[in-house]
Design a protein around this motif. Structure first.
Motif, PDB file in Angstrom:
ATOM      1  N   ASN A 105     -20.211 -15.277  10.491  1.00  0.00           N
ATOM      2  CA  ASN A 105     -19.782 -16.235   9.478  1.00  0.00           C
ATOM      3  C   ASN A 105     -18.631 -15.670   8.654  1.00  0.00           C
ATOM      4  OD1 ASN A 105     -21.937 -18.052  10.155  1.00  0.00           O
ATOM      5  ND2 ASN A 105     -23.328 -16.745   8.959  1.00  0.00           N
ATOM      6  N   THR A 106     -17.715 -16.528   8.250  1.00  0.00           N
ATOM      7  CA  THR A 106     -16.598 -16.109   7.410  1.00  0.00           C
ATOM      8  C   THR A 106     -17.123 -15.630   6.063  1.00  0.00           C
ATOM      9  OG1 THR A 106     -15.137 -17.722   8.459  1.00  0.00           O
ATOM     10  CG2 THR A 106     -14.437 -16.834   6.329  1.00  0.00           C
ATOM     11  N   VAL A 107     -16.597 -14.518   5.570  1.00  0.00           N
ATOM     12  CA  VAL A 107     -17.066 -13.966   4.293  1.00  0.00           C
ATOM     13  C   VAL A 107     -15.974 -14.085   3.231  1.00  0.00           C
ATOM     14  CG1 VAL A 107     -18.646 -12.359   5.396  1.00  0.00           C
ATOM     15  CG2 VAL A 107     -16.308 -11.641   4.920  1.00  0.00           C
ATOM     16  N   ASP A 108     -16.404 -13.934   2.003  1.00  0.00           N
ATOM     17  CA  ASP A 108     -15.483 -14.037   0.880  1.00  0.00           C
ATOM     18  C   ASP A 108     -14.571 -12.805   0.829  1.00  0.00           C
ATOM     19  OD1 ASP A 108     -14.198 -14.558  -1.468  1.00  0.00           O
ATOM     20  OD2 ASP A 108     -15.960 -14.385  -2.757  1.00  0.00           O
ATOM     21  N   ALA A 109     -13.269 -13.028   0.873  1.00  0.00           N
ATOM     22  CA  ALA A 109     -12.309 -11.920   0.851  1.00  0.00           C
ATOM     23  C   ALA A 109     -11.629 -11.791  -0.505  1.00  0.00           C
ATOM     24  CB  ALA A 109     -11.265 -12.122   1.942  1.00  0.00           C
ATOM     25  N   THR A 110     -12.257 -12.325  -1.538  1.00  0.00           N
ATOM     26  CA  THR A 110     -11.645 -12.312  -2.872  1.00  0.00           C
ATOM     27  C   THR A 110     -11.330 -10.905  -3.341  1.00  0.00           C
ATOM     28  OG1 THR A 110     -12.786 -14.349  -3.496  1.00  0.00           O
ATOM     29  CG2 THR A 110     -11.954 -12.972  -5.289  1.00  0.00           C
ATOM     30  N   PHE A 111     -12.244  -9.977  -3.104  1.00  0.00           N
ATOM     31  CA  PHE A 111     -12.031  -8.608  -3.579  1.00  0.00           C
ATOM     32  C   PHE A 111     -10.770  -8.010  -2.949  1.00  0.00           C
ATOM     33  CE2 PHE A 111     -12.651  -4.079  -4.108  1.00  0.00           C
ATOM     34  CZ  PHE A 111     -13.244  -3.990  -5.354  1.00  0.00           C
ATOM     35  N   ALA A 112     -10.635  -8.151  -1.626  1.00  0.00           N
ATOM     36  CA  ALA A 112      -9.448  -7.626  -0.937  1.00  0.00           C
ATOM     37  C   ALA A 112      -8.177  -8.294  -1.449  1.00  0.00           C
ATOM     38  CB  ALA A 112      -9.584  -7.837   0.567  1.00  0.00           C
ATOM     39  N   GLN A 113      -8.234  -9.592  -1.664  1.00  0.00           N
ATOM     40  CA  GLN A 113      -7.077 -10.316  -2.186  1.00  0.00           C
ATOM     41  C   GLN A 113      -6.671  -9.784  -3.553  1.00  0.00           C
ATOM     42  OE1 GLN A 113      -7.346 -14.678  -1.852  1.00  0.00           O
ATOM     43  NE2 GLN A 113      -8.973 -14.378  -0.351  1.00  0.00           N
ATOM     44  N   ASP A 114      -7.661  -9.503  -4.392  1.00  0.00           N
ATOM     45  CA  ASP A 114      -7.370  -9.011  -5.744  1.00  0.00           C
ATOM     46  C   ASP A 114      -6.824  -7.580  -5.729  1.00  0.00           C
ATOM     47  OD1 ASP A 114      -8.091 -11.401  -6.846  1.00  0.00           O
ATOM     48  OD2 ASP A 114     -10.096 -10.758  -7.471  1.00  0.00           O
ATOM     49  N   VAL A 115      -7.303  -6.764  -4.773  1.00  0.00           N
ATOM     50  CA  VAL A 115      -6.740  -5.417  -4.639  1.00  0.00           C
ATOM     51  C   VAL A 115      -5.245  -5.523  -4.329  1.00  0.00           C
ATOM     52  CG1 VAL A 115      -6.696  -3.308  -3.254  1.00  0.00           C
ATOM     53  CG2 VAL A 115      -8.884  -4.284  -3.943  1.00  0.00           C
ATOM     54  N   PHE A 116      -4.898  -6.400  -3.385  1.00  0.00           N
ATOM     55  CA  PHE A 116      -3.482  -6.557  -3.031  1.00  0.00           C
ATOM     56  C   PHE A 116      -2.696  -7.157  -4.192  1.00  0.00           C
ATOM     57  CE2 PHE A 116       0.175  -8.813  -1.210  1.00  0.00           C
ATOM     58  CZ  PHE A 116       0.807  -7.728  -0.612  1.00  0.00           C
ATOM     59  N   LYS A 117      -3.311  -8.055  -4.926  1.00  0.00           N
ATOM     60  CA  LYS A 117      -2.650  -8.631  -6.097  1.00  0.00           C
ATOM     61  C   LYS A 117      -2.226  -7.532  -7.065  1.00  0.00           C
ATOM     62  CE  LYS A 117      -3.396 -11.927  -9.892  1.00  0.00           C
ATOM     63  NZ  LYS A 117      -4.376 -12.866 -10.507  1.00  0.00           N
ATOM     64  N   GLY A 118      -3.130  -6.565  -7.286  1.00  0.00           N
ATOM     65  CA  GLY A 118      -2.808  -5.448  -8.164  1.00  0.00           C
ATOM     66  C   GLY A 118      -1.707  -4.578  -7.590  1.00  0.00           C
ATOM     67  N   ILE A 119      -1.762  -4.319  -6.287  1.00  0.00           N
ATOM     68  CA  ILE A 119      -0.727  -3.505  -5.634  1.00  0.00           C
ATOM     69  C   ILE A 119       0.628  -4.180  -5.746  1.00  0.00           C
ATOM     70  CG2 ILE A 119       0.100  -2.658  -3.393  1.00  0.00           C
ATOM     71  CD1 ILE A 119      -2.861  -2.340  -2.590  1.00  0.00           C
ATOM     72  N   TRP A 120       0.666  -5.471  -5.442  1.00  0.00           N
ATOM     73  CA  TRP A 120       1.946  -6.182  -5.389  1.00  0.00           C
ATOM     74  C   TRP A 120       2.541  -6.408  -6.778  1.00  0.00           C
ATOM     75  CZ3 TRP A 120       4.817  -5.807  -1.543  1.00  0.00           C
ATOM     76  CH2 TRP A 120       5.946  -6.617  -1.394  1.00  0.00           C
ATOM     77  N   SER A 121       1.694  -6.469  -7.794  1.00  0.00           N
ATOM     78  CA  SER A 121       2.223  -6.625  -9.155  1.00  0.00           C
ATOM     79  C   SER A 121       3.064  -5.420  -9.547  1.00  0.00           C
ATOM     80  CB  SER A 121       1.072  -6.790 -10.154  1.00  0.00           C
ATOM     81  OG  SER A 121       0.312  -5.582 -10.276  1.00  0.00           O
ATOM     82  N   VAL A 122       2.806  -4.277  -8.894  1.00  0.00           N
ATOM     83  CA  VAL A 122       3.564  -3.050  -9.163  1.00  0.00           C
ATOM     84  C   VAL A 122       4.671  -2.841  -8.135  1.00  0.00           C
ATOM     85  CG1 VAL A 122       3.432  -0.533  -9.387  1.00  0.00           C
ATOM     86  CG2 VAL A 122       1.562  -1.964 -10.263  1.00  0.00           C
ATOM     87  N   LEU A 123       4.343  -2.982  -6.848  1.00  0.00           N
ATOM     88  CA  LEU A 123       5.303  -2.695  -5.789  1.00  0.00           C
ATOM     89  C   LEU A 123       6.272  -3.843  -5.510  1.00  0.00           C
ATOM     90  CD1 LEU A 123       3.450  -0.773  -2.921  1.00  0.00           C
ATOM     91  CD2 LEU A 123       4.936   0.127  -4.714  1.00  0.00           C
ATOM     92  N   GLY A 124       5.862  -5.072  -5.783  1.00  0.00           N
ATOM     93  CA  GLY A 124       6.673  -6.239  -5.470  1.00  0.00           C
ATOM     94  C   GLY A 124       8.128  -6.139  -5.909  1.00  0.00           C
ATOM     95  N   PRO A 125       8.386  -5.754  -7.147  1.00  0.00           N
ATOM     96  CA  PRO A 125       9.778  -5.674  -7.615  1.00  0.00           C
ATOM     97  C   PRO A 125      10.620  -4.672  -6.823  1.00  0.00           C
ATOM     98  CG  PRO A 125       8.277  -5.739  -9.475  1.00  0.00           C
ATOM     99  CD  PRO A 125       7.429  -5.573  -8.252  1.00  0.00           C
ATOM    100  N   TYR A 126      10.025  -3.597  -6.351  1.00  0.00           N
ATOM    101  CA  TYR A 126      10.770  -2.588  -5.590  1.00  0.00           C
ATOM    102  C   TYR A 126      11.118  -3.101  -4.189  1.00  0.00           C
ATOM    103  CZ  TYR A 126       9.325   0.427  -9.402  1.00  0.00           C
ATOM    104  OH  TYR A 126       9.119   0.959 -10.656  1.00  0.00           O
ATOM    105  N   PHE A 127      10.215  -3.872  -3.592  1.00  0.00           N
ATOM    106  CA  PHE A 127      10.535  -4.489  -2.305  1.00  0.00           C
ATOM    107  C   PHE A 127      11.613  -5.555  -2.484  1.00  0.00           C
ATOM    108  CE2 PHE A 127       6.794  -2.376  -0.764  1.00  0.00           C
ATOM    109  CZ  PHE A 127       6.963  -2.306   0.624  1.00  0.00           C
TER     110      PHE A 127
END
Length: 510
Positions: free
Chosen positions: A253-275
């Protein structure tokens, strides 16, 4: 009237006798001031009733490997109990209950609250100074548990769902909320730890690191170490993000991936501008200047098996089929120590050499070891300015030596970040294979929670507790314990992990 006068006379004589005794004691005090002070204190000090504390936590999560983080409930609970005793809570007044599911926990809390209310109502003279410390059991995935037991989750549910499992979960959650609200109505206090509960406002909240903060912390450490602010788009840093998640549960069954999405959200809030500015690029092309936080799935992979971590990295580097030439990689955000460990193994298998220490010439492996074992202090300097972009290896240089030299540069060991402070990962921190990890400030949190419980059970005043601030929760301002996670690298490992007793020198590979 005669009887009344006689009684008054007797009381006057008694008062005079007491006064004479006090005066005599005062005279003695000039000869032995310390002794009289102790006697006076002994006679007037009353013991403050620190009340009862009942701790409800999840059972420790079971991971797919023996590699487990330091952030485990079985580590935190004894430290809370010890701190409670240090704050004058009697051992007999401390109760600990664990549960493997929200259903079992909600039943346990309900049973305790109802029994406690009945017992105190039957005994009018009983003390009802009770605080419940509750860490709600979250429904987590295997990849979520790789970050440790404490990472915060918002426990929400849909009471109108047609799915039978969802209905059972909602029923358990609503029962827990009802039991805690009953406890509050009956005068008990509730300290909610780590996870929030939909529709419930605690007396105090003790949050742990959120998924977004996990990502932000690692990204900030990477930005600092690679000095991305000084990097030019003419010579960008090559960075990969390995985001573990569970595509499905054991039943498919498909599981909730909210935690993984939020981890990336935090990463991208910092790295996004450099990319976006071209100062950072992804060798695999999974991240580009136009990527957004919603593109988390492009870097996500199923980390259920260790070989999946290694094969994913090799493919990202374009070395899954041809390992004759290395792909430049300056930094890898592994998200947690479970993934970081296998990243290190694969890089070694692919022939990458050196260590994170080589990126800063002022720090050597021998210097790290000497610092940790107390032989000398480690003085860090800034990462040197990046060199000019190397020549391409497409043969334009016309010399085999240049191509070999370029491959040597490309095979330099990258910065690897992780989270969870796995005991098995600490030797990699020492030898420079993994740059950093992080964990909850567990010992300080245990002390904070204990002090909070005592204050709630006694004065009820939290203003003097400097670690508490007011935070919005369920549209209300809630007193909240604030402690930041501990970022650990070789330079502060001794002070942060070894000296406080989180790990031993032997566990650090020393």
């Amino acid at each position: 009237m005669t009887l009344h006068r006689t009684t008054v006379t007797k009381r006057l004589f008694a008062l005079l006798a007491s006064t004479s005794l006090i005066m005599a004691m005062g005279a003695c005090s000039s000869d032995n001031e310390t002794q009289s002070h102790e006697a006076e204190s002994t006679g007037t000090t009353t013991t403050v009733d620190a009340g009862n504390v009942v701790i409800f936590t999840p059972s420790d999560g079971i991971t797919i490997s023996q590699q487990t983080p330091l952030s485990k409930w079985e580590k935190l609970v004894p430290e809370i109990v010890s701190s409670l005793k240090d704050n004058d809570v009697k051992g007999s007044n401390i109760t600990v209950k664990t549960a493997s599911s929200l259903d079992k926990q909600s039943q346990s809390v309900q049973d305790y609250v109802v029994n406690h209310v009945n017992s105190t109502s039957d005994d009018a003279g009983s003390s009802d100074k009770t605080t419940l410390v509750v860490a709600p059991v979250a429904d987590t995935t295997e990849s979520d548990r790789q970050y440790g037991d404490y990472a915060s989750h918002d426990i929400t549910w849909d009471g109108n769902s047609s799915d039978e499992d969802a209905q059972d979960y909602a029923q358990s959650a609503e029962r827990l909320v009802s039991a805690l609200q009953l406890a509050q109505n009956e005068g008990m206090k509730v300290v909610l730890v780590s996870n929030t509960l939909q529709g419930f406002t605690p007396d105090v909240y003790a949050p742990m690191t959120t998924a977004e903060q996990v990502g932000q912390l690692q990204a900030k450490q990477l930005v600092s170490k690679l000095e991305l602010d000084k990097t030019s788009s003419d010579n960008p840093k090559h960075i990969e993000v390995l985001l573990p998640y569970d595509a499905a549960d054991e039943s498919g069954n498909t599981v909730d991936a909210t935690f993984a999405q939020d981890v990336f959200k935090g990463i991208w809030s910092v790295l996004g501008p450099y990319f976006k500015d071209g100062k950072a690029v992804s060798p695999s092309g999974t991240l580009t200047s136009s990527s957004t936080e919603s593109d988390w799935v492009s870097v996500a992979f199923d980390a259920a098996k260790s070989e999946r971590v290694k094969s994913t990295l090799a493919k990202r580097l374009g070395m899954d089929k041809d390992t004759s030439r290395h792909t430049r990689i300056d930094g890898i955000i592994s998200c947690n120590d479970y993934v970081a460990g296998y990243v290190s193994e694969e890089l070694n298998d692919l022939g990458y050499t050196g260590s994170a220490a080589d990126i800063n010439p002022s720090i050597t492996i021998s210097g790290i070891v000497d610092n940790i074992t107390g032989k000398k202090d480690l003085k860090k300097q800034s990462v040197p300015d990046p060199a000019q972009a190397p020549e391409s290896d497409d043969g334009d240089s016309g010399t085999e030596d240049t191509s070999d030299s370029l491959d040597e540069q490309n095979s330099q060991w990258p910065i690897i970040t992780g989270y969870g402070a796995y005991v098995s990962s600490i030797p990699n921190i020492v030898n420079g294979k993994q740059w950093m990890t992080a964990l909850e400030n567990r010992k300080t949190l245990a002390s904070d929670i204990a002090q909070t419980c005592v204050q709630l059970n006694t004065s009820g005043k939290l203003a003097k507790l400097t670690f508490i601030s007011s935070v919005a929760m369920e549209d209300e301002k809630v007193p909240t314990i604030q402690e930041e996670a501990l970022a650990v690298s070789a330079s502060n490992l001794k002070k942060t992990l070894i000296e406080p007793g989180y790990i031993s020198l032997a566990e650090a590979g020393l």
